[in-house]
Design an enzyme around this catalytic site. Structure first.
Site, PDB file in Angstrom:
ATOM      1  N   CYS A   1       0.611  -1.292   0.177  1.00  0.00           N
ATOM      2  CA  CYS A   1      -0.110  -0.151   0.286  1.00  0.00           C
ATOM      3  C   CYS A   1       1.032   1.319  -0.097  1.00  0.00           C
ATOM      4  O   CYS A   1       2.534   1.173   0.476  1.00  0.00           O
ATOM      5  CB  CYS A   1      -0.239   0.206   1.278  1.00  0.00           C
ATOM      6  SG  CYS A   1      -1.914  -1.453   1.498  1.00  0.00           S
TER       7      CYS A   1
ATOM      8  N   ARG B   1       1.599   2.055  -6.270  1.00  0.00           N
ATOM      9  CA  ARG B   1       1.282   1.136  -4.662  1.00  0.00           C
ATOM     10  C   ARG B   1       0.309   0.337  -4.796  1.00  0.00           C
ATOM     11  O   ARG B   1       0.188  -1.055  -4.366  1.00  0.00           O
ATOM     12  CB  ARG B   1       2.175   1.463  -3.585  1.00  0.00           C
ATOM     13  CG  ARG B   1       3.592   1.772  -4.134  1.00  0.00           C
ATOM     14  CD  ARG B   1       4.215   2.684  -2.219  1.00  0.00           C
ATOM     15  NE  ARG B   1       4.768   1.901  -1.430  1.00  0.00           N
ATOM     16  CZ  ARG B   1       4.850   1.686  -1.300  1.00  0.00           C
ATOM     17  NH1 ARG B   1       6.291   1.430  -2.223  1.00  0.00           N
ATOM     18  NH2 ARG B   1       5.177  -0.074  -0.410  1.00  0.00           N
TER      19      ARG B   1
ATOM     20  N   TRP C   1      -3.757  -1.886  -1.301  1.00  0.00           N
ATOM     21  CA  TRP C   1      -3.702  -3.113  -2.317  1.00  0.00           C
ATOM     22  C   TRP C   1      -4.218  -3.773  -0.732  1.00  0.00           C
ATOM     23  O   TRP C   1      -2.967  -4.715  -0.760  1.00  0.00           O
ATOM     24  CB  TRP C   1      -2.448  -3.253  -2.517  1.00  0.00           C
ATOM     25  CG  TRP C   1      -2.222  -4.006  -3.531  1.00  0.00           C
ATOM     26  CD1 TRP C   1      -1.669  -5.176  -3.220  1.00  0.00           C
ATOM     27  CD2 TRP C   1      -2.464  -4.739  -4.540  1.00  0.00           C
ATOM     28  NE1 TRP C   1      -2.243  -6.807  -4.314  1.00  0.00           N
ATOM     29  CE2 TRP C   1      -2.183  -6.242  -5.147  1.00  0.00           C
ATOM     30  CE3 TRP C   1      -2.719  -3.559  -5.388  1.00  0.00           C
ATOM     31  CZ2 TRP C   1      -2.414  -6.388  -6.301  1.00  0.00           C
ATOM     32  CZ3 TRP C   1      -2.852  -3.913  -6.679  1.00  0.00           C
ATOM     33  CH2 TRP C   1      -2.994  -5.504  -7.417  1.00  0.00           C
TER      34      TRP C   1
ATOM     35  N   ASN D   1       1.669   0.223   6.771  1.00  0.00           N
ATOM     36  CA  ASN D   1       1.513  -1.230   4.712  1.00  0.00           C
ATOM     37  C   ASN D   1       2.260  -1.812   5.601  1.00  0.00           C
ATOM     38  O   ASN D   1       3.239  -1.719   5.861  1.00  0.00           O
ATOM     39  CB  ASN D   1       2.754  -0.300   3.720  1.00  0.00           C
ATOM     40  CG  ASN D   1       2.616  -0.618   2.770  1.00  0.00           C
ATOM     41  OD1 ASN D   1       2.201  -1.500   2.340  1.00  0.00           O
ATOM     42  ND2 ASN D   1       4.176  -0.297   1.611  1.00  0.00           N
ATOM     43  N   GLY D   2       1.443  -2.711   5.142  1.00  0.00           N
ATOM     44  CA  GLY D   2       2.783  -4.855   5.536  1.00  0.00           C
ATOM     45  C   GLY D   2       1.901  -5.637   5.876  1.00  0.00           C
ATOM     46  O   GLY D   2       0.231  -5.209   5.388  1.00  0.00           O
TER      47      GLY D   2
ATOM     48  N   GLU E   1       6.598 -19.623 -21.769  1.00  0.00           N
ATOM     49  CA  GLU E   1       6.926 -18.814 -21.367  1.00  0.00           C
ATOM     50  C   GLU E   1       7.821 -16.918 -21.613  1.00  0.00           C
ATOM     51  O   GLU E   1       7.575 -16.526 -22.078  1.00  0.00           O
ATOM     52  CB  GLU E   1       7.001 -18.868 -19.792  1.00  0.00           C
ATOM     53  CG  GLU E   1       6.502 -17.486 -19.144  1.00  0.00           C
ATOM     54  CD  GLU E   1       5.536 -16.109 -19.211  1.00  0.00           C
ATOM     55  OE1 GLU E   1       5.427 -14.968 -18.463  1.00  0.00           O
ATOM     56  OE2 GLU E   1       4.459 -16.941 -19.467  1.00  0.00           O
TER      57      GLU E   1
ATOM     58  N   LYS F   1       7.436 -13.730 -23.352  1.00  0.00           N
ATOM     59  CA  LYS F   1       7.369 -12.256 -23.020  1.00  0.00           C
ATOM     60  C   LYS F   1       8.821 -11.868 -24.276  1.00  0.00           C
ATOM     61  O   LYS F   1       8.463 -10.703 -24.523  1.00  0.00           O
ATOM     62  CB  LYS F   1       9.005 -12.803 -21.959  1.00  0.00           C
ATOM     63  CG  LYS F   1       7.961 -13.293 -20.615  1.00  0.00           C
ATOM     64  CD  LYS F   1       7.101 -11.708 -19.633  1.00  0.00           C
ATOM     65  CE  LYS F   1       5.690 -11.631 -20.005  1.00  0.00           C
ATOM     66  NZ  LYS F   1       5.105 -12.747 -19.949  1.00  0.00           N
TER      67      LYS F   1
ATOM     68  N   GLU G   1       5.828 -10.806 -27.159  1.00  0.00           N
ATOM     69  CA  GLU G   1       4.958  -8.907 -26.239  1.00  0.00           C
ATOM     70  C   GLU G   1       5.964  -8.144 -26.516  1.00  0.00           C
ATOM     71  O   GLU G   1       5.236  -7.063 -26.346  1.00  0.00           O
ATOM     72  CB  GLU G   1       5.375  -9.321 -24.592  1.00  0.00           C
ATOM     73  CG  GLU G   1       3.077 -10.629 -24.696  1.00  0.00           C
ATOM     74  CD  GLU G   1       3.490 -10.347 -22.829  1.00  0.00           C
ATOM     75  OE1 GLU G   1       2.331  -9.884 -23.020  1.00  0.00           O
ATOM     76  OE2 GLU G   1       3.938 -10.816 -22.075  1.00  0.00           O
TER      77      GLU G   1
ATOM     78  N   HIS H   1       9.429 -33.107 -35.192  1.00  0.00           N
ATOM     79  CA  HIS H   1       8.421 -33.262 -36.043  1.00  0.00           C
ATOM     80  C   HIS H   1       8.127 -32.053 -36.929  1.00  0.00           C
ATOM     81  O   HIS H   1       6.758 -32.464 -37.246  1.00  0.00           O
ATOM     82  CB  HIS H   1       7.459 -34.033 -35.590  1.00  0.00           C
ATOM     83  CG  HIS H   1       7.671 -34.933 -34.866  1.00  0.00           C
ATOM     84  ND1 HIS H   1       8.242 -36.221 -34.984  1.00  0.00           N
ATOM     85  CD2 HIS H   1       8.899 -34.837 -32.762  1.00  0.00           C
ATOM     86  CE1 HIS H   1       8.298 -37.031 -34.071  1.00  0.00           C
ATOM     87  NE2 HIS H   1       8.550 -36.589 -32.477  1.00  0.00           N
TER      88      HIS H   1
ATOM     89  N   LYS I   1      -2.817  -4.702 -19.575  1.00  0.00           N
ATOM     90  CA  LYS I   1      -2.636  -5.789 -18.721  1.00  0.00           C
ATOM     91  C   LYS I   1      -4.043  -6.527 -18.378  1.00  0.00           C
ATOM     92  O   LYS I   1      -3.370  -7.402 -17.664  1.00  0.00           O
ATOM     93  CB  LYS I   1      -2.672  -4.583 -17.415  1.00  0.00           C
ATOM     94  CG  LYS I   1      -2.120  -5.001 -16.411  1.00  0.00           C
ATOM     95  CD  LYS I   1      -0.439  -6.125 -16.488  1.00  0.00           C
ATOM     96  CE  LYS I   1       0.113  -6.840 -15.308  1.00  0.00           C
ATOM     97  NZ  LYS I   1       0.670  -7.225 -15.699  1.00  0.00           N
TER      98      LYS I   1
HETATM   99  C1  AGP Z   1       1.194 -11.763 -20.041  1.00  0.00           C
HETATM  100  O1  AGP Z   1       2.352 -11.129 -19.700  1.00  0.00           O
HETATM  101  C2  AGP Z   1       0.505 -10.838 -20.597  1.00  0.00           C
HETATM  102  N1  AGP Z   1      -0.106  -9.675 -19.501  1.00  0.00           N
HETATM  103  C3  AGP Z   1      -1.117 -11.340 -20.468  1.00  0.00           C
HETATM  104  O2  AGP Z   1      -0.780 -12.640 -21.324  1.00  0.00           O
HETATM  105  C4  AGP Z   1      -1.369 -11.779 -19.608  1.00  0.00           C
HETATM  106  O3  AGP Z   1      -1.386 -13.299 -18.373  1.00  0.00           O
HETATM  107  C5  AGP Z   1      -3.313 -12.577 -19.728  1.00  0.00           C
HETATM  108  O4  AGP Z   1      -3.600 -12.103 -20.151  1.00  0.00           O
HETATM  109  C6  AGP Z   1      -3.897 -13.357 -18.546  1.00  0.00           C
HETATM  110  O5  AGP Z   1      -3.908 -12.738 -17.548  1.00  0.00           O
HETATM  111  P1  AGP Z   1      -4.449 -12.579 -16.210  1.00  0.00           P
HETATM  112  O6  AGP Z   1      -3.154 -13.095 -15.448  1.00  0.00           O
HETATM  113  O7  AGP Z   1      -4.679 -11.179 -15.828  1.00  0.00           O
HETATM  114  O8  AGP Z   1      -5.996 -13.564 -16.278  1.00  0.00           O
END
Ligand code: AGP
Length: 594
Positions: free
Chosen positions: A2, A27, A71, A97-98, A467, A471, A474, A490, A589
């Site tokens: 927070c 935060r 938070w 905060n904590g 993953e 990354k 993205e 394959h 996000k």
């Molecule tokens: C990951 O870097 C992306 N932001 C995206 O793939 C994300 O993981 C996906 O949209 C799922 O989001 P969530 O974990 O908030 O459900």
């Protein structure tokens, strides 16, 4: 995590508190509040952003006050759970905060002594403890209260009629900003920039008394002086804690995030109670549902639970599950979602519940839709994740999956102990990866000129290859694919050659030898090869063009250190290409549409 703020001086506190709080919203931003002190204390708080609170707030008169942006960790975001919290008389207000680990015991005791609690938070025990110990000296009462508390805290206390703020710090950040006939107390520098550039950082165990023209700090009863620093950052820089991007800051937060997340589980008095699905011997399987990075965490979870608990696990893309998949009866379900608002995952949860499945949600956001429709929720403690590319939430999700499996691990105690020890060592192992960035920066420079890149892994590191590729895609806009190493022959072999580098995740487990074979096959087809290998691996150096070394951990924990290294590789490659790292094109996000 927070954000807290305090002001005492010769100006009206309200506008200053609101302005500083707005700068701390990175935060936490699910609810907020202020308390302004003059002859009495006036508290206004609600489950809104700071900007909205400013619109509904009446003019509060007073030149001392405190504020908080939240938070949530204990108690959903709501008006009553928002901070500041007060004692029974309403004359003592606290922002915190904590996390207080022993709050339930303290609460029961205080209630038995006649204290009346109104919120579900851990924090509310603090003003009641101060009230209990108050005999005319606020600082002493705060000290006595803190002696009863186990956990982490940065607090600011204000009391009606007392022209001072009492502050204290343990395992949470707290600074004092020195002004002219005024002083500021805050979780972090961004809050007070623009008001002063003179800052004191409180140290562990410090208790301070701050007035408009004095700052007294004591530790363990002795007066102590703290070094003053001059800050030259912009507000935005400061919100990133001096890192160039939120993504790099969040990658570097992972040792703490892992510690905090595990801390929440290991201190929990009861394992996830009545989690029938994990002990229901009639279960024919378990289903993990998620999207994007959370899906990759779920895939690692499949390997963890199958190895440790021996229950067959399906990890499925929520978006696919929603249209084609039939749920098997007798299936326990886990939905993983950082934001708790991803439409595909929410839809899958609703579908499962419609057919009578119990759904456990692993999420980072308290009060999110997913946590509200779930039968059971396990929270990770990653704190706000600002950068679109998920990093710290991934490793925190893995901690939840390890803990879940270990909670139902029915084999010899020695193995359980070594696994818990392995978990406790992860923060320092991850720190070693973070301290070894140079070779990763070099590999990133090397990668940044390519258009296509493959990632390969086997077993529990196959999802890590997925993953790593996600990354890189993205944030660097390089076309990257993750493959199970055994799959290359394959088909994908056709794409190998000098212009398609391959990143191979080489774990010291039962896949090691066959992984070396796959690497030789890649090399013979002319692809440059970067290996991610454990320290002490002699053989890999002869095969790979570049080697990123990660610390040795038990094979089941290797996805944690390997993923952090690949997060850094993606970050520095994107940086080399000058990409807008925190907010990449075409992405959001939280994806709240199907
Ligand atoms: C990951 O870097 C992306 N932001 C995206 O793939 C994300 O993981 C996906 O949209 C799922 O989001 P969530 O974990 O908030 O459900």
């Amino acid at each position: 995590m927070c954000g807290i703020i305090g002001y005492i001086g010769d100006k009206q506190a309200q506008p200053i508190l609101l302005n500083c709080l707005g700068r701390l919203e990175y935060r936490g931003y699910d609810s907020c509040g202020v308390a302004v002190s003059s002859s009495g204390i006036e508290v206004y708080k609600d489950a809104v952003r700071v900007g909205e609170l400013a619109k509904i707030l009446p003019q509060l008169d007073g030149t001392a006050g405190i504020g908080h942006t939240r938070w949530a960790t204990h108690g959903e975001p709501s008006q009553v759970n928002a901070h500041p919290h007060c004692d029974c008389t309403g004359s003592i207000a606290v922002v915190h905060n904590g996390i207080i680990n022993n709050f339930q015991r303290l609460r029961r005791q205080l209630i038995s002594e006649g204290h009346n609690f109104v919120s579900e938070t851990d924090t509310e025990v603090i003003p009641h403890l101060i009230e209990k110990h108050y005999d005319g000296n606020l600082e002493k009462a705060v000290e006595a209260a803190l002696r009863k508390i186990e956990g982490s805290y940065a607090i600011i206390v204000v009391m009606a009629g007392e022209p001072k703020l009492v502050v204290a710090k343990k395992d949470s950040p707290l600074i004092i900003g020195i002004g002219d006939r005024e002083n500021f107390v805050a979780s972090d520098v961004p809050a007070i920039l623009g008001y002063t550039d003179r800052v004191i950082y409180l140290e562990e165990g410090d208790i301070g008394v701050v007035t408009a023209d004095s700052i007294k700090i004591r530790q363990a009863g002795a007066e102590g002086a703290r070094k003053e620093y001059k800050i030259s950052w912009s507000v935005e820089d400061a919100q990133k804690g001096g890192y160039e991007h939120f993504m790099l800051k969040e990658i570097h937060e992972q040792p703490k995030v892992i510690r905090d997340t595990l801390g929440g589980y290991i201190s929990a008095t009861e394992p996830v109670d009545n989690l029938a699905m994990m002990t229901d011997t009639s279960l024919e399987g378990m289903l993990i549902l998620a999207c994007g990075t959370s899906y990759h965490a779920g895939l690692v979870g499949k390997y963890i639970v199958e190895e440790l608990v021996g229950i067959p696990v399906r990890a499925e893309l929520a978006s696919e599950f929603n249209y084609f998949r039939q749920t098997l009866a007798k299936t326990g379900a886990i939905a993983i979602t950082q934001s708790g608002e991803t439409a595909d995952t929410l839809k899958a949860i609703k579908r499962l519940k419609e057919v009578g499945c119990r759904v456990l949600v692993i999420t980072n956001v308290m009060g999110s839709t997913a946590s509200r429709i779930a039968d059971q929720t396990i929270y990770i403690r990653a704190g706000p994740e600002i950068s679109v590319a998920a990093t710290k939430s991934f490793t925190a999700q893995l901690m939840a999956l390890y803990w879940l499996a270990l909670s139902y691990f029915k084999v010899d105690i020695k193995r359980l102990d070594s696994l818990i020890m392995g978990l406790r060592q992860l923060p320092s192992k991850v720190q070693q990866v973070l301290d070894n960035e140079d070779i990763i920066v070099e590999c990133a420079k090397y990668l940044s000129g390519y258009k296509d890149v493959f990632f390969i892994g086997r077993g529990i590191n196959f999802p890590v290859a997925l993953e790593g590729a996600l990354k890189l895609k993205e944030i660097s806009y390089i076309h990257a694919e993750g493959y199970a190493a055994g799959e290359l022959k394959h088909g994908p072999f056709a794409l190998l050659g000098g212009d398609t580098p391959v990143i191979a995740i080489v774990a010291q487990d039962n896949t090691y030898e066959v992984m070396l074979t796959n690497i030789r096959e890649v090399k013979t087809r002319g692809s440059p090869l970067i290996a991610l290998a454990e320290e002490g691996d002699e053989a890999i150096g002869e095969l790979a063009d570049l080697v990123i070394t990660v610390p040795r951990v038990e094979a089941i924990f290797s996805p944690v250190v390997n993923t952090v290294a690949l997060q850094l590789l993606a970050y520095y490659t994107a940086k080399e290409r000058g990409c807008p790292i925190d907010f990449p094109r075409n992405l959001a996000k939280s994806v709240t549409v199907e």
